[in-house]
Design a protein around this motif. Structure first.
Motif, PDB file in Angstrom:
ATOM      1  N   VAL A 109       0.843  -1.194   0.000  1.00  0.00           N
ATOM      2  CA  VAL A 109       0.000   0.000   0.000  1.00  0.00           C
ATOM      3  C   VAL A 109       0.883   1.249   0.000  1.00  0.00           C
ATOM      4  O   VAL A 109       0.655   2.204  -0.757  1.00  0.00           O
ATOM      5  N   ALA A 110       1.905   1.233   0.848  1.00  0.00           N
ATOM      6  CA  ALA A 110       2.827   2.375   0.920  1.00  0.00           C
ATOM      7  C   ALA A 110       3.503   2.621  -0.425  1.00  0.00           C
ATOM      8  O   ALA A 110       3.613   3.765  -0.880  1.00  0.00           O
ATOM      9  N   ARG A 111       3.969   1.543  -1.069  1.00  0.00           N
ATOM     10  CA  ARG A 111       4.633   1.694  -2.370  1.00  0.00           C
ATOM     11  C   ARG A 111       3.678   2.292  -3.397  1.00  0.00           C
ATOM     12  O   ARG A 111       4.038   3.198  -4.165  1.00  0.00           O
ATOM     13  N   HIS A 112       2.440   1.805  -3.433  1.00  0.00           N
ATOM     14  CA  HIS A 112       1.478   2.324  -4.405  1.00  0.00           C
ATOM     15  C   HIS A 112       1.202   3.802  -4.165  1.00  0.00           C
ATOM     16  O   HIS A 112       1.108   4.586  -5.124  1.00  0.00           O
ATOM     17  N   CYS A 113       1.069   4.189  -2.906  1.00  0.00           N
ATOM     18  CA  CYS A 113       0.757   5.591  -2.614  1.00  0.00           C
ATOM     19  C   CYS A 113       1.975   6.485  -2.814  1.00  0.00           C
ATOM     20  O   CYS A 113       1.833   7.658  -3.193  1.00  0.00           O
ATOM     21  N   LEU A 114       3.166   5.965  -2.601  1.00  0.00           N
ATOM     22  CA  LEU A 114       4.377   6.704  -2.934  1.00  0.00           C
ATOM     23  C   LEU A 114       4.468   6.899  -4.446  1.00  0.00           C
ATOM     24  O   LEU A 114       4.803   7.992  -4.934  1.00  0.00           O
ATOM     25  N   THR A 115       4.165   5.847  -5.197  1.00  0.00           N
ATOM     26  CA  THR A 115       4.187   5.935  -6.658  1.00  0.00           C
ATOM     27  C   THR A 115       3.187   6.962  -7.161  1.00  0.00           C
ATOM     28  O   THR A 115       3.472   7.731  -8.094  1.00  0.00           O
ATOM     29  N   ASP A 116       2.008   7.004  -6.528  1.00  0.00           N
ATOM     30  CA  ASP A 116       0.953   7.912  -6.966  1.00  0.00           C
ATOM     31  C   ASP A 116       1.090   9.312  -6.365  1.00  0.00           C
ATOM     32  O   ASP A 116       0.287  10.205  -6.664  1.00  0.00           O
ATOM     33  N   GLY A 117       2.098   9.508  -5.492  1.00  0.00           N
ATOM     34  CA  GLY A 117       2.365  10.838  -4.957  1.00  0.00           C
ATOM     35  C   GLY A 117       1.448  11.276  -3.836  1.00  0.00           C
ATOM     36  O   GLY A 117       1.335  12.474  -3.561  1.00  0.00           O
ATOM     37  N   THR A 118       0.824  10.293  -3.128  1.00  0.00           N
ATOM     38  CA  THR A 118      -0.089  10.657  -2.031  1.00  0.00           C
ATOM     39  C   THR A 118       0.211   9.844  -0.770  1.00  0.00           C
ATOM     40  O   THR A 118      -0.709   9.290  -0.150  1.00  0.00           O
ATOM     41  N   PRO A 119       1.464   9.764  -0.348  1.00  0.00           N
ATOM     42  CA  PRO A 119       1.784   8.948   0.824  1.00  0.00           C
ATOM     43  C   PRO A 119       1.451   9.650   2.134  1.00  0.00           C
ATOM     44  O   PRO A 119       1.413  10.887   2.207  1.00  0.00           O
ATOM     45  N   THR A 120       1.210   8.857   3.170  1.00  0.00           N
ATOM     46  CA  THR A 120       1.118   9.391   4.525  1.00  0.00           C
ATOM     47  C   THR A 120       2.536   9.609   5.049  1.00  0.00           C
ATOM     48  O   THR A 120       3.523   9.175   4.432  1.00  0.00           O
ATOM     49  N   ALA A 121       2.644  10.243   6.197  1.00  0.00           N
ATOM     50  CA  ALA A 121       3.957  10.463   6.799  1.00  0.00           C
ATOM     51  C   ALA A 121       4.642   9.133   7.098  1.00  0.00           C
ATOM     52  O   ALA A 121       5.860   8.985   6.901  1.00  0.00           O
ATOM     53  N   GLU A 122       3.885   8.157   7.585  1.00  0.00           N
ATOM     54  CA  GLU A 122       4.469   6.848   7.894  1.00  0.00           C
ATOM     55  C   GLU A 122       4.931   6.157   6.623  1.00  0.00           C
ATOM     56  O   GLU A 122       5.985   5.503   6.594  1.00  0.00           O
ATOM     57  N   GLU A 130      13.465  -1.050  -1.596  1.00  0.00           N
ATOM     58  CA  GLU A 130      13.403  -1.787  -2.849  1.00  0.00           C
ATOM     59  C   GLU A 130      12.497  -3.005  -2.697  1.00  0.00           C
ATOM     60  O   GLU A 130      12.226  -3.477  -1.596  1.00  0.00           O
ATOM     61  N   PHE A 131      12.042  -3.530  -3.835  1.00  0.00           N
ATOM     62  CA  PHE A 131      11.118  -4.661  -3.828  1.00  0.00           C
ATOM     63  C   PHE A 131      11.661  -5.856  -3.048  1.00  0.00           C
ATOM     64  O   PHE A 131      10.968  -6.449  -2.223  1.00  0.00           O
ATOM     65  N   VAL A 132      12.917  -6.228  -3.308  1.00  0.00           N
ATOM     66  CA  VAL A 132      13.459  -7.427  -2.662  1.00  0.00           C
ATOM     67  C   VAL A 132      13.478  -7.272  -1.143  1.00  0.00           C
ATOM     68  O   VAL A 132      13.296  -8.244  -0.405  1.00  0.00           O
ATOM     69  N   GLU A 133      13.657  -6.035  -0.667  1.00  0.00           N
ATOM     70  CA  GLU A 133      13.669  -5.822   0.773  1.00  0.00           C
ATOM     71  C   GLU A 133      12.294  -6.079   1.376  1.00  0.00           C
ATOM     72  O   GLU A 133      12.184  -6.552   2.515  1.00  0.00           O
ATOM     73  N   SER A 134      11.227  -5.790   0.636  1.00  0.00           N
ATOM     74  CA  SER A 134       9.881  -6.072   1.149  1.00  0.00           C
ATOM     75  C   SER A 134       9.701  -7.570   1.384  1.00  0.00           C
ATOM     76  O   SER A 134       9.043  -7.978   2.346  1.00  0.00           O
ATOM     77  N   ALA A 135      10.282  -8.387   0.512  1.00  0.00           N
ATOM     78  CA  ALA A 135      10.209  -9.831   0.688  1.00  0.00           C
ATOM     79  C   ALA A 135      11.073 -10.290   1.861  1.00  0.00           C
ATOM     80  O   ALA A 135      10.678 -11.166   2.638  1.00  0.00           O
ATOM     81  N   TRP A 174       3.975  -4.740  -7.098  1.00  0.00           N
ATOM     82  CA  TRP A 174       4.795  -3.682  -6.498  1.00  0.00           C
ATOM     83  C   TRP A 174       4.899  -2.473  -7.416  1.00  0.00           C
ATOM     84  O   TRP A 174       4.964  -1.339  -6.954  1.00  0.00           O
ATOM     85  N   THR A 175       4.899  -2.695  -8.721  1.00  0.00           N
ATOM     86  CA  THR A 175       5.206  -1.632  -9.684  1.00  0.00           C
ATOM     87  C   THR A 175       3.976  -0.996 -10.331  1.00  0.00           C
ATOM     88  O   THR A 175       4.131  -0.107 -11.173  1.00  0.00           O
ATOM     89  N   VAL A 176       2.767  -1.402  -9.962  1.00  0.00           N
ATOM     90  CA  VAL A 176       1.585  -0.844 -10.615  1.00  0.00           C
ATOM     91  C   VAL A 176       1.393   0.620 -10.236  1.00  0.00           C
ATOM     92  O   VAL A 176       1.886   1.081  -9.207  1.00  0.00           O
ATOM     93  N   GLN A 177       0.675   1.327 -11.073  1.00  0.00           N
ATOM     94  CA  GLN A 177       0.354   2.724 -10.828  1.00  0.00           C
ATOM     95  C   GLN A 177      -1.160   2.893 -10.693  1.00  0.00           C
ATOM     96  O   GLN A 177      -1.941   2.093 -11.200  1.00  0.00           O
ATOM     97  N   GLY A 178      -1.560   3.938  -9.998  1.00  0.00           N
ATOM     98  CA  GLY A 178      -2.975   4.257  -9.888  1.00  0.00           C
ATOM     99  C   GLY A 178      -3.750   3.401  -8.909  1.00  0.00           C
ATOM    100  O   GLY A 178      -4.989   3.366  -8.955  1.00  0.00           O
TER     101      GLY A 178
END
Length: 230
Positions: A109-122, A130-135, A174-178
């Motif tokens: 969720v964080a990655r998607h919102c960072l990609t879309d430019g609307t992340p929370t502070a957390e 990076e993706f591998v680190e999430s795993a 991980w890489t989807v947008q929107g």
């Protein structure tokens, strides 16, 4: 919303590479609630929300890496999206490693919102992940559950899961947008979940929420399903 893209390695030719045995063991603190907020989709399994305890939210304390603390915020959850056939085997229940799955799904969720430019502070705190680190973090969280005594040792499931969440299907998610707007818990479900927190002031006095057109709507508390405390 993002889900753990679990396909058993026996059924998936190309699993990602995460060295589960070399992954450090994290430590969980805090507690979480799972709330039922409705029927859900066509599967009939219901719609659930992960809710961090506002008095002592769930945190994964990492042995190394940055950030050292992962503190997921409220998200929709279905546990781990494990194929029905795989659920017959020990260690592959959708809820068997639930806190680890919540960590993993929140990172997406964080990655998607960072990609879309609307992340929370957390969410901004994991901007450089990076993706591998999430795993790797998912593997670290599973090891934390085993170390805490919440789940039993398992020679197969954690390694298969660590490989699956590092695989190509998971990377595609991980890489989807929107996706951020879809991932976000709706205002109605958020209000219901907050009202359903055991002993909360909101659940005791009742509450209303304002609709976009300004109307006051009574909030029916979400159904409390389970709590996990570390």
């Amino acid at each position: 919303m993002p889900r753990l893209a679990f396909l058993l390695c026996l059924l998936l030719a190309a699993c990602g590479r995460v060295d589960y045995d070399a992954t450090p063991t994290g430590r969980f603190k805090g507690s979480l609630f799972v709330m039922w907020v409705g029927e859900g989709g066509s599967s009939g399994d219901g719609r659930f929300v992960y809710v961090p305890n506002p008095r002592d939210p769930l945190r994964l304390l990492r042995a190394e890496g940055s950030p050292r603390v992962i503190q997921p915020e409220m998200i929709y959850t279905d546990g781990g999206s494990i194929p029905r056939a795989g659920q017959l085997f020990r260690g592959f229940s959708p809820w068997g490693y639930a806190p680890a799955y919540m960590i993993h799904d929140w990172l997406f969720v964080a990655r998607h919102c960072l990609t879309d430019g609307t992340p929370t502070a957390e969410e901004r705190r994991v901007a450089d992940m990076e993706f591998v680190e999430s795993a790797e973090i998912t593997a670290e969280a599973i090891k934390a559950l085993i170390a805490s005594g919440k789940v039993r040792e398992n020679d197969i499931a954690p390694r298969v899961i660590a490989g699956a969440v590092a695989g190509p299907i998971s990377y595609q998610r991980w890489t989807v947008q929107g996706e951020c707007k879809t991932d976000r818990v709706s205002e109605a479900d958020r209000a219901a979940a907050e009202a359903g927190i055991p002993g909360s002031a909101k659940s005791l006095r009742g509450m209303v929420r304002r609709t976009p057109d300004g109307r006051a709507v009574p909030v029916t508390p979400a159904e409390f399903v389970a709590a996990v405390t570390f």
